[in-house]
Design an enzyme around this catalytic site. Structure first.
Site, short mmCIF file in Angstrom:
data_model
loop_
_atom_site.label_atom_id
_atom_site.label_comp_id
_atom_site.label_asym_id
_atom_site.label_seq_id
_atom_site.Cartn_x
_atom_site.Cartn_y
_atom_site.Cartn_z
N HIS B 230 0.80 -1.21 0.00
CA HIS B 230 0.00 0.00 0.00
C HIS B 230 0.84 1.27 0.00
O HIS B 230 0.62 2.15 -0.83
CB HIS B 230 -1.06 0.05 1.08
CG HIS B 230 -2.01 1.19 0.79
ND1 HIS B 230 -2.95 1.13 -0.20
CD2 HIS B 230 -2.06 2.44 1.28
CE1 HIS B 230 -3.57 2.29 -0.30
NE2 HIS B 230 -3.05 3.10 0.58
N TYR B 234 1.70 5.43 -2.22
CA TYR B 234 2.09 6.79 -1.82
C TYR B 234 3.46 7.13 -2.38
O TYR B 234 3.75 8.29 -2.68
CB TYR B 234 2.05 6.94 -0.30
CG TYR B 234 0.69 6.68 0.28
CD1 TYR B 234 -0.41 7.40 -0.20
CD2 TYR B 234 0.47 5.71 1.23
CE1 TYR B 234 -1.67 7.15 0.29
CE2 TYR B 234 -0.80 5.46 1.73
CZ TYR B 234 -1.87 6.18 1.25
OH TYR B 234 -3.12 5.92 1.72
N HIS B 381 -10.17 1.25 -10.06
CA HIS B 381 -9.75 2.24 -9.06
C HIS B 381 -8.30 2.66 -9.26
O HIS B 381 -8.01 3.84 -9.42
CB HIS B 381 -9.93 1.67 -7.65
CG HIS B 381 -9.09 2.35 -6.63
ND1 HIS B 381 -9.37 3.64 -6.20
CD2 HIS B 381 -7.97 1.98 -5.98
CE1 HIS B 381 -8.45 4.00 -5.31
NE2 HIS B 381 -7.59 3.03 -5.17
N PHE B 382 -7.37 1.69 -9.27
CA PHE B 382 -5.97 2.14 -9.18
C PHE B 382 -5.43 2.71 -10.48
O PHE B 382 -4.36 3.30 -10.48
CB PHE B 382 -5.06 1.06 -8.57
CG PHE B 382 -4.86 -0.19 -9.37
CD1 PHE B 382 -4.24 -0.16 -10.60
CD2 PHE B 382 -5.25 -1.42 -8.85
CE1 PHE B 382 -4.03 -1.32 -11.32
CE2 PHE B 382 -5.05 -2.59 -9.56
CZ PHE B 382 -4.45 -2.54 -10.80
N HIS B 383 -6.19 2.60 -11.57
CA HIS B 383 -5.75 3.32 -12.76
C HIS B 383 -5.97 4.82 -12.61
O HIS B 383 -5.42 5.60 -13.38
CB HIS B 383 -6.41 2.78 -14.02
CG HIS B 383 -5.70 1.57 -14.57
ND1 HIS B 383 -5.85 0.31 -14.02
CD2 HIS B 383 -4.80 1.43 -15.58
CE1 HIS B 383 -5.07 -0.55 -14.69
NE2 HIS B 383 -4.43 0.11 -15.64
N ARG B 444 -11.50 -9.31 -11.16
CA ARG B 444 -10.34 -8.66 -11.78
C ARG B 444 -9.44 -9.73 -12.37
O ARG B 444 -9.62 -10.91 -12.14
CB ARG B 444 -9.59 -7.84 -10.73
CG ARG B 444 -8.76 -8.70 -9.80
CD ARG B 444 -8.13 -7.92 -8.67
NE ARG B 444 -6.97 -7.15 -9.08
CZ ARG B 444 -6.08 -6.61 -8.22
NH1 ARG B 444 -6.24 -6.76 -6.92
NH2 ARG B 444 -5.06 -5.91 -8.64
N ARG B 445 -8.43 -9.33 -13.12
CA ARG B 445 -7.37 -10.15 -13.68
C ARG B 445 -7.86 -11.54 -14.14
O ARG B 445 -7.31 -12.56 -13.75
CB ARG B 445 -6.18 -10.28 -12.72
CG ARG B 445 -6.50 -10.34 -11.26
CD ARG B 445 -5.32 -10.64 -10.36
NE ARG B 445 -4.35 -9.56 -10.24
CZ ARG B 445 -3.47 -9.45 -9.25
NH1 ARG B 445 -3.42 -10.35 -8.30
NH2 ARG B 445 -2.62 -8.45 -9.19
#
Lengths: 165, 561
Positions: B230, B234, B381-383, B444-445
């Site tokens: 995680h 950042y 989300h993470f894109h 996903r994936r």
């Protein structure tokens, strides 16, 4: 506007914004706490640890993957998630049944996700995950592996059939 | 006008760190240009269209492409670009030269690590995705290469901290310059965050892949992975924040609203970034609900510095726009320099991050997470934070930094502008499609465009959202071609700017500066705050990790691809 006044104006807005942000976070946390203590039966817990190399062997909890009636309207399912199937591939329970699932993997990681419910367990070799769900609506539920487990991952799909009594 | 004047030697003479920074960034972009190739194949898969047969026999499967996409884009590109750009910004901001042999050592370690990891990836011997969860077992070279890449990042931690300490010795009693403060805090944060991956690779995955260990405990490995997994987000994001706070206001024609507030945000990240990993493991049996709850609270805490950033950046941009003649409650937006691809890339990245942050709060909400865990929602989300906020910002930085270093003018600025807009729009389409499919239970994936006959059609209820993914695939392909054309055309160009036309480093002034503020002095004690972060991480991780270490259940490896 001169600099001093500008800084003060911005600082005022900034304090309100930070207050709003903090209140928002606290409200979210309260909701999370409420759902957790209130009705989150779907939070997976560890029933026990198990040696994945002997998970299928005679005497193991998962030697004979099955669903059995264990109480008044209560069913217990022992599910083996393995590349690339669920055993048993099809689980039948009556409408309104409360089902307790024990799930583990003898090979790699898998997912145990019952579409349309909050049941979503990371199936980890070495761990026996425990989760429960009450099926209030009849119909066919898909059990989907949602962790990459190899070339056949996309077809690792099981079924739960909830029958109208 | 563009003339051929300075030779490369002259360009690097005054600032030798220019060359190593450029090498890092270009190596990162080369990795990205390869990883991005698989992007359209991935998103068309989620539109129900299987294009992977076209890649045979070069690439064996969807999952091999996905592994390359994740490793090259998210792990390699981000880190290498950050190593190059932060090194340079800190060196110029503090006017301290990095230890050059060490900086080059970091680059060589990164290159060797990349080569080692790429070899089994390209040969389909490490199709384990970028999370490489055991017991799926890849070739040892993948793990050794990945470990070397992390080692290189730790050398960068050392470089940054050493420069900061040297600056402190030369300037006793003065507050650290803002950009230096932010870069040092970022690297210190990563120095603590990376420990999880280092332990996982060195003590478990590498010996296991070489056959020295019979098995590894998959839950322990997962927990170590997410210790780093995680905060690595950042680590990708904070360099973008460095630019948004330290450079963007000046590029937009204004000043940063508050210098101390920027420091406070970075301090928040330094302390709260790492003790949050269990929010990726809500679905894992074997980790107690109590500690999952603690990590939930801390994850919510780490949202605060991002919310602070949203305010400060918006306020700084508004002031910049007003000083350029912008009027009205929202009308000022039009007065921003919308013709500058570097500024536009960063603003659009920041806008994407609003949605990314909101989705992140959903993911971190203990009970809500079960609705979305491992569904298509997650890559949707993470894109936003990684592939849009960070990546667009990094392109935005490259648009001025590469001309600054090489003295070569940015090729085709209008193409750059179009590419930036299309990237943003394409990612928005994709994020929408993927989030919605996730809510409908699509995993996903998964190679869902090539399911066997028995399962065909089980995701047909998501057909409407698949259309968004197909549109995104087309838009993003065009955008990627434009962005890489601009980048490589600039790098390979033979034109050179006249010395007086070379863009400088746009360090921003602050309206409310650091001078004479007591808080700034307290915040400047970065080692103390780093120590506080270490203590916090030990408190929230040790009870679980020690127990897992004491009762390991080793699982043998599998190759199932």
């Amino acid at each position: 506007m001169n600099n001093e006044k500008l800084i003060h104006a911005i600082e005022r807005y900034e304090r309100s914004w930070l207050l709003f942000a903090l209140v928002m976070i606290v409200v979210f946390l309260i909701f999370i706490g409420y759902t957790l203590t209130g009705f989150a039966f779907y939070v997976p817990s560890a029933a026990e640890r198990i040696d994945p190399t002997t998970a299928r062997a005679e005497g193991s909890l998962f030697a004979n993957p099955r669903v059995e009636k264990t109480g008044d309207n209560v069913y217990t399912a022992y599910v083996l998630a393995q590349a690339f199937t669920f055993l048993p591939g099809e689980i039948r329970v009556p409408k309104g049944a409360r089902v307790i699932f024990y799930v583990t993997s003898p090979d790699v990681q898998h997912g145990f996700y019952i579409r349309g419910t909050n049941v979503n367990v990371q199936v980890i070799p070495g761990e026996v995950g425990k989760v429960e769900h009450t099926f209030d609506e009849a119909g066919e539920y898909l059990v989907i592996c949602n962790e990459y487990c190899g070339l056949g991952h996309q077809d690792m799909i099981g079924k739960i059939i909830v029958e109208d009594k | 006008m563009a003339v051929r004047s300075a030779s490369p030697e002259n360009i690097y003479a005054t600032h030798p760190e220019k060359k190593v920074s450029l090498y890092f960034m270009v190596l990162g972009f080369i990795a990205l240009s390869i990883g991005v190739i698989f992007g359209p194949f991935q998103i068309f898969n989620y539109a129900g269209i299987d294009l992977y047969p076209a890649l045979q026999p070069l690439f064996k499967s969807y999952y091999q492409g996905l592994t390359l996409h994740g490793v090259l884009n998210a792990i390699v590109f981000t880190q290498f670009f950050i190593q190059g750009s932060l090194l340079y910004l800190q060196a110029r901001d503090s006017n301290v030269r990095p230890l050059m042999p060490v900086a080059w050592a970091a680059w060589w370690i990164a290159l060797i690590g990349l080569a080692l990891a790429a070899w089994p990836l390209l040969l389909n011997n490490a199709t384990v995705l970028y999370t490489f969860y055991p017991p799926l077992q890849g070739h040892w070279a993948f793990y050794v290469g990945a470990a070397l890449i992390i080692v290189s990042s730790l050398v960068s931690v050392f470089l940054s901290v050493e420069m900061w300490v040297r600056w402190k010795k030369q300037n006793p009693g003065k507050p650290t310059p803002l950009v230096t403060f932010m870069t040092t805090a970022t690297w210190m944060m990563w120095g603590l965050a990376a420990i999880g991956l280092v332990v996982e690779a060195v003590f478990f995955l590498i010996p296991w892949s070489l056959g020295w260990l019979k098995g590894v405990d998959p839950l322990l490995a997962r927990s170590l992975f997410w210790w780093s997994g995680h905060p690595i987000v950042y680590f990708w994001l904070l360099p973008a924040y460095v630019s948004w706070y330290g450079l963007l206001p000046r590029q937009a024609g204004g000043k940063l609203v508050s210098d101390p507030l920027a420091r406070m945000a970075f301090l928040g990240f330094l302390v709260f970034s790492t003790p949050v990993g269990f929010h990726h493991q809500f679905a894992d049996p074997g980790i107690s609900a109590f500690w999952k709850g603690v990590h939930t609270v801390l994850t919510m805490m780490v949202a605060v510095p991002s919310l602070m950033t949203a305010f400060t950046i918006a306020a700084s941009l508004e002031l910049a726009a007003r000083s350029r003649g912008g009027k009205g409650v929202f009308g000022w937006v039009r007065a921003l320099p919308w013709n500058n691809p570097s500024v536009v890339a960063q603003i659009l990245g920041a806008i994407a991050f609003i949605f990314g942050g909101a989705g992140g709060i959903v993911n971190a909400s203990f009970t809500l997470d079960y609705v979305v865990h491992n569904t298509a929602w997650i890559p949707g989300h993470f894109h936003l934070p990684v592939a849009t906020a960070s990546t667009l910002t990094f392109f935005g930085i490259a648009f001025w930094l590469i001309p600054h270093i090489t003295h070569k003018p940015l090729a085709a600025p209008r193409t750059a502008l179009a590419g930036v807009w299309l990237w943003f729009v394409g990612m928005m389409f994709m994020a929408f499609g993927m989030h919605m499919m996730g809510l409908q239970g699509v995993p996903r994936r998964a190679h869902i465009s090539a399911m066997n006959a028995l399962n065909e059609g089980i995701y047909s209820s998501s057909a409407f959202y698949m259309v968004f993914n197909a549109i995104a695939g087309v838009i993003l392909t065009i955008a990627a071609v434009q962005l890489f054309y601009v980048l490589f055309a600039t790098l390979l160009s033979r034109r050179r700017l006249a010395p007086n036309q070379v863009p400088g480093v746009p360090f921003t002034e602050a309206i409310s500066g650091p001078e004479g503020k007591r808080g700034v002095k307290v915040m400047d004690r970065l080692f103390f705050w780093w120590g506080a972060a270490v203590v916090l991480v030990l408190i929230v991780y040790m009870p679980t990790l020690v127990q897992l270490f004491m009762h390991m259940v080793p699982a043998p490896g599998f190759r199932l691809w």
